[in-house]
Design a protein around this motif. Structure first.
Motif, PDB file in Angstrom:
ATOM      1  N   GLU A 276       6.941  -7.383   3.788  1.00  0.00           N
ATOM      2  CA  GLU A 276       5.642  -6.900   4.048  1.00  0.00           C
ATOM      3  C   GLU A 276       5.544  -6.746   5.513  1.00  0.00           C
ATOM      4  N   ARG A 277       5.477  -7.717   6.334  1.00  0.00           N
ATOM      5  CA  ARG A 277       5.697  -7.850   7.747  1.00  0.00           C
ATOM      6  C   ARG A 277       6.329  -6.465   8.234  1.00  0.00           C
ATOM      7  N   LEU A 278       7.553  -6.481   7.982  1.00  0.00           N
ATOM      8  CA  LEU A 278       8.514  -5.658   8.552  1.00  0.00           C
ATOM      9  C   LEU A 278       8.094  -3.911   8.147  1.00  0.00           C
ATOM     10  N   LEU A 279       7.660  -4.037   6.914  1.00  0.00           N
ATOM     11  CA  LEU A 279       7.051  -2.552   6.301  1.00  0.00           C
ATOM     12  C   LEU A 279       6.007  -2.139   7.349  1.00  0.00           C
ATOM     13  N   LEU A 280       5.027  -2.962   7.527  1.00  0.00           N
ATOM     14  CA  LEU A 280       3.785  -2.430   8.324  1.00  0.00           C
ATOM     15  C   LEU A 280       4.034  -2.109   9.545  1.00  0.00           C
ATOM     16  N   LEU A 281       5.097  -3.018  10.221  1.00  0.00           N
ATOM     17  CA  LEU A 281       5.394  -2.506  11.623  1.00  0.00           C
ATOM     18  C   LEU A 281       6.016  -1.164  11.453  1.00  0.00           C
ATOM     19  N   GLU A 282       7.096  -0.841  10.632  1.00  0.00           N
ATOM     20  CA  GLU A 282       7.947   0.179  10.605  1.00  0.00           C
ATOM     21  C   GLU A 282       6.934   1.296  10.354  1.00  0.00           C
ATOM     22  N   ILE A 283       6.093   1.178   9.578  1.00  0.00           N
ATOM     23  CA  ILE A 283       5.371   2.465   8.979  1.00  0.00           C
ATOM     24  C   ILE A 283       4.384   2.905  10.120  1.00  0.00           C
ATOM     25  N   ALA A 284       4.080   1.997  10.990  1.00  0.00           N
ATOM     26  CA  ALA A 284       3.102   2.256  12.163  1.00  0.00           C
ATOM     27  C   ALA A 284       3.734   3.125  13.265  1.00  0.00           C
ATOM     28  N   SER A 285       5.256   3.065  13.285  1.00  0.00           N
ATOM     29  CA  SER A 285       6.168   3.653  14.377  1.00  0.00           C
ATOM     30  C   SER A 285       6.893   5.080  13.792  1.00  0.00           C
ATOM     31  N   LEU A 286       6.443   5.318  12.514  1.00  0.00           N
ATOM     32  CA  LEU A 286       7.114   6.669  12.126  1.00  0.00           C
ATOM     33  C   LEU A 286       6.994   8.001  12.582  1.00  0.00           C
ATOM     34  N   GLN A 287       7.608   8.698  12.692  1.00  0.00           N
ATOM     35  CA  GLN A 287       7.745  10.196  13.267  1.00  0.00           C
ATOM     36  C   GLN A 287       6.813  10.910  12.350  1.00  0.00           C
ATOM     37  N   HIS A 288       5.891  11.847  12.873  1.00  0.00           N
ATOM     38  CA  HIS A 288       5.152  12.948  11.858  1.00  0.00           C
ATOM     39  C   HIS A 288       6.108  13.974  11.950  1.00  0.00           C
ATOM     40  N   LEU A 289       6.139  14.635  10.853  1.00  0.00           N
ATOM     41  CA  LEU A 289       6.896  15.861  10.399  1.00  0.00           C
ATOM     42  C   LEU A 289       5.807  17.016  10.313  1.00  0.00           C
ATOM     43  N   PRO A 290       6.267  18.273  10.582  1.00  0.00           N
ATOM     44  CA  PRO A 290       5.292  19.497  10.445  1.00  0.00           C
ATOM     45  C   PRO A 290       5.571  20.004   9.189  1.00  0.00           C
ATOM     46  N   LEU A 291       5.045  19.403   8.113  1.00  0.00           N
ATOM     47  CA  LEU A 291       5.417  19.724   6.730  1.00  0.00           C
ATOM     48  C   LEU A 291       3.750  19.941   5.941  1.00  0.00           C
ATOM     49  N   ALA A 292       3.025  20.211   6.753  1.00  0.00           N
ATOM     50  CA  ALA A 292       1.520  20.183   6.303  1.00  0.00           C
ATOM     51  C   ALA A 292       1.268  21.517   6.352  1.00  0.00           C
TER      52      ALA A 292
END
Length: 253
Positions: free
Chosen positions: A123-139
């Protein structure tokens, strides 16, 4: 419709599989949600816009945002629901995120992991990884103005429509200058940029279904496959063939 799931201390992980063409009716959650496509393609639709989630990508959905989901191909959906106090900063609205190999393995582990010390570490690793993800132009944002909305809805039905902004102005009763200003004001992009974004979201499921670049370019109103590929690379960073090959490699790895 409000759907809630029980929490672990930080998050809950759920796995669901869907057939091609399945539709999840409009609903909302009191928790923030990370919706991940381990296989297949999903389209998320809210009152504010639409987001395409290719395989190995994820979409962030804030709490209380009503949304519905459309499946393209057989979909293996893997979802995380985050307790409010553990939501990462900087994710105020819906957005598509590039899932790293580490995050993919952590999501799958969270679904299977028993409670205890190992689950807490995941859980701790998941939260750290989510916070650093790259946003993609798919909106694909949607406007509120009725004239813009009429144009956007017409293009959703026919993405290849050749009308210029001047042509649309004659149909909706506004000058092209007014419409151009409203596109910038409401959507933060020009009419041409919005139409390109729409065509990109339409191209992805067709590419993943195996359609040729030439066929997709013609269906979406491009004069040549080269012009379509140039648009795709400008928005995504790779040409269509490279992008699909990369997705397939990620699924196999």
């Amino acid at each position: 419709m409000l759907i809630d799931y029980p929490f672990g201390e930080r998050l809950t992980a759920i796995a669901r599989d869907y057939q091609d063409g399945a539709h999840v009716e409009p609903h909302r959650h009191s928790q923030a949600q990370l919706l991940y496509a381990a296989e297949g393609l999903m389209r998320l639709v809210t009152s504010q816009g639409a987001w395409v989630i290719p395989p190995t990508r994820a979409v962030w959905i804030p709490p209380q945002v009503e949304h519905e989901i459309f499946m393209s191909g057989a979909v293996r959906m893997r979802t995380l629901y985050l307790a409010p106090k553990f939501e990462p900063a900087g994710l105020e609205g819906c957005c598509v995120l590039a899932v790293t190999p580490l995050l993919r393995e952590l999501i799958l582990r969270a679904i299977d992991a028993p409670r205890g010390e190992a689950a807490e570490l995941v859980e701790r690793l998941l939260l750290l990884e989510i916070a650093s993800l790259q946003h993609l132009p798919l909106a694909l944002p949607f406007p509120a103005d009725r004239r813009l909305r009429g144009i956007c809805l017409a293009l959703l039905k026919r993405p290849e429509h050749p009308h210029t902004l001047e042509d649309w102005g004659l149909e909706v009763g506004a000058s092209s200058r007014t419409l151009a200003r409203l596109f910038r004001l409401e959507l933060g992009m020009s009419f041409q940029e919005w139409r390109q974004q729409l065509r990109l979201t339409e191209a992805l499921p067709r590419l993943l279904a195996g359609a040729s670049v030439q066929r997709i370019a013609a269906e979406l109103g491009y004069g040549s496959a080269r012009a379509f590929s140039a648009m795709f690379k400008r928005l995504v960073g790779e040409n269509p063939r490279e992008y699909v090959q990369g997705l397939k490699k990620e699924q196999l790895s």
